[in-house]
Design a protein around this motif. Structure first.
Motif, PDB file in Angstrom:
ATOM      1  N   MET A  36       2.916   1.584  -6.829  1.00 12.47           N
ATOM      2  CA  MET A  36       2.364   0.399  -6.354  1.00 12.47           C
ATOM      3  C   MET A  36       3.117   0.133  -4.914  1.00 12.47           C
ATOM      4  O   MET A  36       2.549  -0.150  -3.942  1.00 12.47           O
ATOM      5  N   LEU A  37       4.276   0.460  -4.824  1.00 14.58           N
ATOM      6  CA  LEU A  37       5.052   0.585  -3.652  1.00 14.58           C
ATOM      7  C   LEU A  37       4.294   1.297  -2.472  1.00 14.58           C
ATOM      8  O   LEU A  37       4.009   0.906  -1.255  1.00 14.58           O
ATOM      9  N   GLU A  38       4.001   2.396  -3.096  1.00 15.90           N
ATOM     10  CA  GLU A  38       3.254   3.565  -1.920  1.00 15.90           C
ATOM     11  C   GLU A  38       2.036   2.995  -1.577  1.00 15.90           C
ATOM     12  O   GLU A  38       1.782   3.028  -0.275  1.00 15.90           O
ATOM     13  N   LYS A  39       1.496   2.041  -2.586  1.00 18.12           N
ATOM     14  CA  LYS A  39       0.220   1.578  -2.365  1.00 18.12           C
ATOM     15  C   LYS A  39       0.261   0.495  -1.142  1.00 18.12           C
ATOM     16  O   LYS A  39      -0.523   0.267  -0.064  1.00 18.12           O
ATOM     17  N   ILE A  40       1.335  -0.320  -1.213  1.00 16.17           N
ATOM     18  CA  ILE A  40       1.609  -1.490  -0.405  1.00 16.17           C
ATOM     19  C   ILE A  40       2.076  -0.678   0.981  1.00 16.17           C
ATOM     20  O   ILE A  40       1.605  -1.305   1.945  1.00 16.17           O
ATOM     21  N   ASN A  41       2.869   0.282   0.901  1.00 22.78           N
ATOM     22  CA  ASN A  41       3.353   0.697   2.087  1.00 22.78           C
ATOM     23  C   ASN A  41       2.086   1.150   2.917  1.00 22.78           C
ATOM     24  O   ASN A  41       2.192   1.404   4.211  1.00 22.78           O
TER      25      ASN A  41
END
Ligand SMILES: [Zn+2]
Length: 157
Positions: free
Chosen positions: A1-6
């Protein structure tokens, strides 16, 4: 999820790159609070609608209120977005610049993780990263003696 937001953030910053303006213009107004070199590497974009990652996962994580909040500004890495009616509000610019520095000190994924956790735990108004920005913004508005924001954030993060 963090990766996707980033990744969403990186793409958004690319999309708005031509519209961003340097915070260099605040060097007089924010003297003593922010260094000139920090302002030179910080940017803002004036928009009609604040871009936000409206991923279903974020709603499932209980962040729907935050995602849908009618914010006047939001910071992504070295760039913040302000809604057109607030473009002349230096106090808002000041607040968002606190977040630029928080992003830079923590690093993107750590900032996102911490911000999400704080919103889930405390709610937006009481999130410590927000409290810090509001506290410094208050000091700016009281305009007694300037606070070295970069140093303050580093110590209190
Ligand atoms: Zn804020």
């Amino acid at each position: 999820m963090l990766e996707k937001i980033n990744q969403w953030i990186d793409q958004t910053l690319i999309d708005f790159k031509d519209k961003r303006q340097s915070c260099d213009r605040f060097r007089g107004e924010f003297a003593g609070y922010y260094s000139e070199s920090f302002l030179c590497r910080s940017y803002f974009v004036v928009v009609n609608d604040i871009p936000k990652p409206k991923f279903p996962e974020l709603y499932q994580m209980g962040l729907g209120d935050f995602v849908d909040m009618q914010a006047a500004g939001i910071t992504y890495k070295d760039t913040y977005f302000v809604k057109a009616p607030y473009a002349g509000d230096s106090s808002l610019h000041f607040h968002e610049l606190v977040h630029v520095h928080q992003w830079s000190l923590l690093g993107a994924e750590a900032f996102i993780q911490r911000y999400i956790t704080e919103i889930q735990t405390h709610g937006y108004n009481d999130a410590p990263l927000e409290q810090m920005a509001y506290r410094l913004q208050d000091r700016f508005e009281e305009s007694t003696a300037p606070t070295d924001v970069l140093n303050y954030v580093q110590k209190h993060l």
